[in-house]
Design a protein around this motif. Structure first.
Motif, mmCIF file in Angstrom:
data_model
loop_
_atom_site.group_PDB
_atom_site.id
_atom_site.type_symbol
_atom_site.label_atom_id
_atom_site.label_comp_id
_atom_site.label_asym_id
_atom_site.label_seq_id
_atom_site.Cartn_x
_atom_site.Cartn_y
_atom_site.Cartn_z
ATOM 1 N N HIS A 62 0.994 -1.201 -0.020
ATOM 2 C CA HIS A 62 0.188 -0.055 -0.050
ATOM 3 C C HIS A 62 0.810 1.501 -0.047
ATOM 4 O O HIS A 62 0.905 2.256 -0.700
ATOM 5 C CB HIS A 62 -1.054 0.028 1.141
ATOM 6 N N HIS A 273 -4.292 -3.970 7.025
ATOM 7 C CA HIS A 273 -3.754 -3.734 5.675
ATOM 8 C C HIS A 273 -4.098 -4.974 4.906
ATOM 9 O O HIS A 273 -3.732 -5.921 5.029
ATOM 10 C CB HIS A 273 -1.989 -3.603 5.840
ATOM 11 N N GLU A 275 -3.793 -6.313 1.865
ATOM 12 C CA GLU A 275 -2.931 -7.390 0.939
ATOM 13 C C GLU A 275 -2.972 -8.633 1.449
ATOM 14 O O GLU A 275 -2.839 -8.933 2.636
ATOM 15 C CB GLU A 275 -1.450 -6.760 0.538
ATOM 16 N N ALA A 328 -3.603 -4.691 -1.612
ATOM 17 C CA ALA A 328 -4.286 -3.926 -0.697
ATOM 18 C C ALA A 328 -5.310 -2.975 -1.243
ATOM 19 O O ALA A 328 -6.591 -2.757 -0.839
ATOM 20 C CB ALA A 328 -3.481 -3.305 0.117
ATOM 21 N N ASP A 329 -4.999 -2.626 -2.216
ATOM 22 C CA ASP A 329 -5.820 -1.354 -2.917
ATOM 23 C C ASP A 329 -6.616 -1.991 -4.313
ATOM 24 O O ASP A 329 -6.078 -3.008 -4.936
ATOM 25 C CB ASP A 329 -4.708 -0.335 -3.587
ATOM 26 N N GLU A 334 -7.331 1.885 -0.816
ATOM 27 C CA GLU A 334 -6.958 0.628 0.191
ATOM 28 C C GLU A 334 -8.238 -0.045 0.754
ATOM 29 O O GLU A 334 -9.116 0.689 1.112
ATOM 30 C CB GLU A 334 -6.203 1.038 1.470
#
Length: 699
Positions: A62, A273, A275, A328-329, A334
């Motif tokens: 991210h 986060h 991902e 993550a995005d 995000e």
């Protein structure tokens, strides 16, 4: 991939245009004239007497995306970087050797590390500045990249000699760190010391380790399981169970599509986060599978099977290998793919089921996810539970099994709705080491749960690696779009050997054991330090950079030396060959001085030490694999948590296993029935013919 990599005009692309790495391709149209790591960039820096601006990251990171949007896509910053430096981009997952060296430098200079990793170094690759994320402009978030560039430019112009001297001193310090000296064998008390260290660092309120961000650290849990099995210490088992349950309840777990996010930014396991890394799925599947074996709690089995369902559904290539990560995005935000509003839930599930789902998973109209920049609630929600199923069941006066089925029905409605969204980017490179971990996880779960589909998938992943990433006895590290590249590193060999050993013990196809033994020979020949001991991270035939490192501490991944220590102990027990034990003893002595200082940083290595110092057994079963009496013994072993056992099957038709383990010639069936021999510590027990007798011997 996380960003569009469709073809652009040739004159808008930098020197990354022909790379295979999804991360590098994300940056190929930056105004920064990035070069891949290599002689072309280094020679340009020497010819023009410019420092090198090294930026290391990965495609699903991210903050790498943030720095790219803010700075690397900015024409002014791009022009500045190009004027002052020769810029080089590295994918840390493709080149963990480069990343490890310069991350160590960053930690030496700043006391911390992370990605994106920013290094400024001389044309001969010696670093003199390190940091991580930098905003474009100086402000509340710290020194801006623009000011950093201008300051380094002035220093290079006016004080180049001092910078070169600083770089030389840093490099000398780095070499000293990488050149340890062997010590004595580890003292027996180090295992208990490590347990107490984990106990002190355990979060009594929310579980897990530490009191800020929460990382899964599954190798800690695998160590604690073995410690509990060895000592009977109930607090060790409590720490494991509380952590596994907290992760399953928390926002770190994707309860719609399954799988674990990388880590949470809070103490309570709620805000991830987003991902998803392949290695986390594999290691956590192992931890939940072993916890199920140890306790019999079905929630652990369900979690392991869900994680593996995610891997097989979303991360498997048509050829049988496994992709590296998901971003993550999505759409530049995000977590956008994973978040839900209360209104969306009501529309999809209806008033009654929607209200129940919102209660169970802590959904509110104002949301629990905050805008990163402004810190205000967005109306979007991370799904998580604050209570156990039984607590929620009692509170809502709904039977626990009925509540579970209602939530599973809701999930089956929400999943296709979420699938219709724009997905996060997928890093579709296939890495040998991470695939080795997946092979391990599938093999263990296939054996424990009796899932033949897992073992088939593990075998197909082995076939993929041996076809595409293995040649003339050596491994390559990365495959993508038909190209294998980058010399295999220690983790590639150690993790794959681990997977092959587990797959052999789940299928009893001797070819897997043979492949493990051959890879171990290559590892010894090209990675082992014959003078001091220990395995280097890179082979002797690969181009070397700055220093050739040897490490055993565990990060998000267990170190290759740690995994190989366990491999050596198991190979010794399987084959009886003394050279495996001698190498493992040398490996232990090489790293013992470092491990004595901070033993909790070496939990994977110390799990191997427990295997060596506690009673460990080779169980050989003589019989036909599919016969009822042989299957009875195998199923009895599958039910038990026996981390100190390695397993061999000798059938009448398997000549290869007799060739690999010559001592099997001395073992014969008794009474024309399936027969088990239990050997350990240089002695063998009398053979037995029933599952009950076998389990009693091992207990």
């Amino acid at each position: 991939m996380s960003e569009d990599t469709s073809p652009e005009s040739e004159n808008t692309l930098n020197h990354l245009k022909d790379e295979k790495s999804p991360y590098l391709l994300q940056h190929r149209d930056n105004p920064v004239d990035w070069y891949p790591w290599g002689e072309e960039a280094f020679q340009k820096a020497k010819d023009e007497n410019k420092p090198i601006f090294l930026s290391i990251g990965y495609s699903t990171c991210h903050w790498c995306h943030v720095m790219s949007r803010e700075s690397f896509q900015d024409p002014e910053i791009g022009q500045l970087i190009n004027q002052v430096f020769v810029p080089v981009k590295v994918d840390r997952e493709e080149r963990p050797d480069i990343d490890s060296i310069y991350m160590t430098v960053c930690q030496m200079i700043t006391g911390s590390g992370g990605w994106p990793l920013t290094i400024i170094m001389t044309p001969d690759l010696k670093p003199f500045f390190a940091g991580t994320y930098f905003p474009k402009d100086t402000g509340p978030r710290g020194t801006g990249l623009r000011d950093l560039i201008l300051n380094v430019h002035e220093l290079w112009e006016n004080q180049e000699g001092e910078l070169l001297k600083s770089a030389d001193e840093l490099t000398v310090s780095l070499e000293k760190i990488s050149q340890g000296k062997p010590g004595d064998s580890l003292p027996p008390e180090i295992i208990t010391q490590t347990y107490h260290s984990l106990q002190e660092n355990f979060d009594q309120q929310y579980a897990g380790f530490g009191t800020n961000q929460k990382f899964p650290t599954p190798h800690h849990l695998l160590f604690l399981l073995r410690y509990w099995k060895q000592t009977g210490e109930t607090e060790a088992l409590n720490m494991i169970q509380e952590t596994l349950k907290a992760m399953r309840k928390g926002g770190i777990y994707d309860r719609i599509g399954f799988g674990f996010h990388r880590y949470t930014v809070d103490q309570q396991w709620i805000i991830p986060h987003f991902e998803k890394m392949l290695y986390d799925q594999a290691l956590l599947a192992m931890a939940y599978t072993e916890a199920y074996q140890a306790t019999g709690e079905t929630e652990y089995r369900e979690t392991a099977e869900e994680v593996l369902e995610y891997i097989l559904r979303d991360m498997r290539s048509p050829e049988g290998g496994f992709y590296s990560a998901e971003d993550a995005d999505s759409e530049g935000e995000e977590g956008k793919f994973y978040l839900w509003t209360a209104e969306e839930i009501q529309d999809l599930l209806g008033p009654e089921d929607g209200a129940l789902f919102q209660t169970v998973y802590s959904i509110s109209p104002e949301g629990n996810f905050k805008d990163e920049a402004r810190g205000i609630k967005t109306g979007k929600n991370i799904l998580h539970r604050t209570k156990t199923w039984d607590e929620i069941s009692a509170e809502l006066e709904i039977p626990s099994d009925q509540l579970w089925w209602k939530m599973e029905h809701a999930r089956e409605v929400l999943f296709p709705a979420r699938e219709a969204r724009i997905h996060p980017g997928k890093d579709d490179k296939i890495l040998t080491d991470w695939n080795g971990l997946v092979i391990t996880a599938l093999s263990i779960a296939g054996r424990v749960f009796g899932r033949e589909d897992y073992l088939v998938a593990a075998g197909e992943a082995v076939d993929f690696i041996m076809t595409h990433l293995h040649s003339q006895g050596r491994l390559k590290h990365r495959w993508r779009e038909g190209e294998s590249a980058i010399e295999g590193n220690l983790d590639d060999y150690a993790y794959l050997i681990w997977g092959l050993l587990e797959l052999y013990q789940a299928t009893f196809q001797a070819e897997y054991l043979k492949a493990a033994l051959k890879l171990n020979q290559t590892l010894t020949k090209h990675f082992w330090d014959n003078e001091e001991g220990g395995y280097y991270f890179t082979p002797d035939h690969a181009p070397q950079i700055l220093v050739r490192q040897k490490e055993a501490y565990d990060t998000a991944l267990p170190s290759g030396n740690s995994v190989q220590q366990m491999n050596l102990e198991r190979l010794y027990l399987l084959t009886g060959e003394n050279n495996f034990r001698e190498t493992s003893e040398s490996l232990e002595k090489y790293f013992s001085p470092t491990m004595k200082q901070t033993p909790a940083a070496f939990t994977m290595f110390l799990s191997a030490i427990m295997f060596q110092t506690s009673p460990s057994f080779e169980v050989t079963i003589l019989g036909e694999k599919d016969s009822l009496d042989t299957q009875g013994m195998l199923k009895a072993l599958q039910k038990e948590y026996l981390p100190q056992v390695v397993l061999v099957l000798k059938s009448s038709s398997d000549d290869l296993i007799k060739e690999l383990i010559p001592s099997l010639e001395n073992k014969t069936m008794v009474g024309n029935q399936a027969t088990a021999y239990v050997c350990g510590d240089g002695t063998c027990q009398a053979p037995v013919n029933t599952p009950e007798e076998l389990i009693n011997l091992l207990k």
